[in-house]
Design an enzyme around this catalytic site. Sequence first.
Site, short mmCIF file in Angstrom:
data_model
loop_
_atom_site.label_atom_id
_atom_site.label_comp_id
_atom_site.label_asym_id
_atom_site.label_seq_id
_atom_site.Cartn_x
_atom_site.Cartn_y
_atom_site.Cartn_z
N HIS A 98 17.22 93.98 117.36
CA HIS A 98 17.52 95.22 118.10
C HIS A 98 16.58 96.31 117.58
CE1 HIS A 98 19.88 98.81 119.22
NE2 HIS A 98 20.51 98.05 120.08
N ASP B 243 22.11 92.30 109.90
CA ASP B 243 22.65 93.13 110.97
C ASP B 243 23.75 92.30 111.65
OD1 ASP B 243 23.27 94.28 113.38
OD2 ASP B 243 21.19 94.58 114.02
N GLN C 122 26.63 92.09 116.09
CA GLN C 122 27.10 91.20 117.16
C GLN C 122 27.83 89.97 116.63
OE1 GLN C 122 27.03 91.86 120.32
NE2 GLN C 122 25.64 93.61 120.38
N LYS D 242 32.05 97.86 118.22
CA LYS D 242 31.84 96.51 118.78
C LYS D 242 32.90 95.53 118.30
CE LYS D 242 26.78 97.04 119.04
NZ LYS D 242 26.47 97.26 120.45
N CYS E 183 17.50 97.15 124.27
CA CYS E 183 16.91 97.57 122.98
C CYS E 183 16.29 96.42 122.21
CB CYS E 183 17.93 98.31 122.12
SG CYS E 183 18.57 99.79 122.89
N1 7TS Z 1 22.07 95.73 116.10
C1 7TS Z 1 22.48 94.93 117.08
C2 7TS Z 1 22.31 93.44 116.95
C3 7TS Z 1 23.08 95.51 118.21
O1 7TS Z 1 23.49 94.70 119.20
C4 7TS Z 1 23.23 96.90 118.31
C5 7TS Z 1 23.79 97.56 119.53
C6 7TS Z 1 22.81 97.68 117.22
C7 7TS Z 1 22.23 97.06 116.14
C8 7TS Z 1 23.00 99.16 117.21
O2 7TS Z 1 24.35 99.45 117.11
P1 7TS Z 1 24.87 100.96 117.18
O3 7TS Z 1 26.35 100.83 117.22
O4 7TS Z 1 24.38 101.65 115.95
O5 7TS Z 1 24.31 101.54 118.43
N2 7TS Z 1 23.63 96.81 120.71
C9 7TS Z 1 23.82 97.25 121.97
C10 7TS Z 1 23.67 96.41 123.08
O6 7TS Z 1 23.35 95.22 123.03
N3 7TS Z 1 23.92 97.11 124.20
O7 7TS Z 1 24.24 98.37 123.84
C11 7TS Z 1 24.18 98.46 122.45
#
Ligand code: 7TS
Length: 409
Positions: free
Chosen positions: A126, A203, A206, A229, A367
Amino acid sequence: MTNISYDIENIRKQFPVLHQQVNNRQLVYLDNAATTQKPLSVIEALDIFYKTTNANIHRGAHYLANKATVQFEGTREKIRSFINAKETAEIIFTSGTTDSINLVAQTWGRKNITTGDEILLSMMEHHSNIVPWQMLAEEKGAVIKVIPVTESGEWQIDAIDSLLNERTKLVAVNHVSNSLGTINPIKMLIDKAHSYGAKVLIDAAQSVSHFATDVQELDCDFMCFSGHKIYGPTGTGVLYGKYDLLEAMPPWRGGGEMISSVSFEKTTYNSLPHKFEAGTPHIAGVIALSSAIDFMNEFQWDDLIDHEKNILAYATSKISHIEGLRIFGTSTEKTGVISFDVEGIHPYDIGTLLDKQGIAVRTGHHCTEPLWSYYGVTGSVRASFAIYTTTEEIDLFVDALHKSISMLR
Ligand code: 7TS
């Protein structure tokens, strides 16, 4: 975890947002990789906090301040247990995965990375696990290396040995790809990276809501995820770090809470974990995150994994025969994510027509632009599943997809 049988109707009753019409159709929410919906217990925890407890933490000696502090610190212990960290001091609250990764880049990274050092990422990261490292590499003259992926959306395992060497200082990879759903063999990479003395950041944005995470068994140095999430509130996140590493890291943001004493001559910093928690955090959110963890803890992981596997297999079998449809990410080890495109049709057009029929999916690059460059496309349509997704919803999605495609062809 206590065992309750997987009663999908009962689970769905706990998510009020699912029970509504969108564009005059029953909502089918398949954008869970972007954010999951919230159970009543989480929504109520936010409500109850503001109605009965609201106070700032770690500060006042009054009743409400103590109550809020106890609840806030109670979440820290709950998270420690959830990911099996050794100590609560290893759990830092942040605003999300992005914030956690930036914290590591700006503190551990700026202290430990120098000219010529290498940072190993993967092609399926990401942006929030790419850009903070690029910013650091630019400042320090370090080099970013990338694990390539195969057509099926898995790491090219045989490339890894030639990418790791004694200049590798950090490996930062996701456990599960948000765009493909691939579950990466991180334990193998962690062990290899450690044999070169590199640190490893996982990370887990997910993965934490899909299967058990044990940071001690993995032996990762850092791990991060977002509350939103895992059925918790937005604006909450976690950074796990091994105690000795966190202890040796300089603070990042300066301000209240992160200090031990302040004078214009010399300021000293608070102990872990407070050293990294400057200012007033999302107190209500962190407390409600505790309810999200309680919600998860009601299930057996095997039941959640089985449910997700069944939904994924059902959806995959129903859409894979559609003419011109290509699925990105066909690893046998994957979570409930289907990313696809349809020959000759822009993903955005499919997403728009699905939305008109009540189906919420995400379209675009999610992203992960470098990944899509590798596939030679600009993005995909992504349907991502959760604890409450039903086969009936998959049927509605597939019908709507057929209709959308026939309108666009
Ligand atoms: N890393 C992964 C693997 C992610 O899927 C996401 C967000 C992030 C980091 C960033 O997370 P945040 O909570 O700090 O924004 N992924 C997604 C997505 O797949 N669609 O919207 C956000």
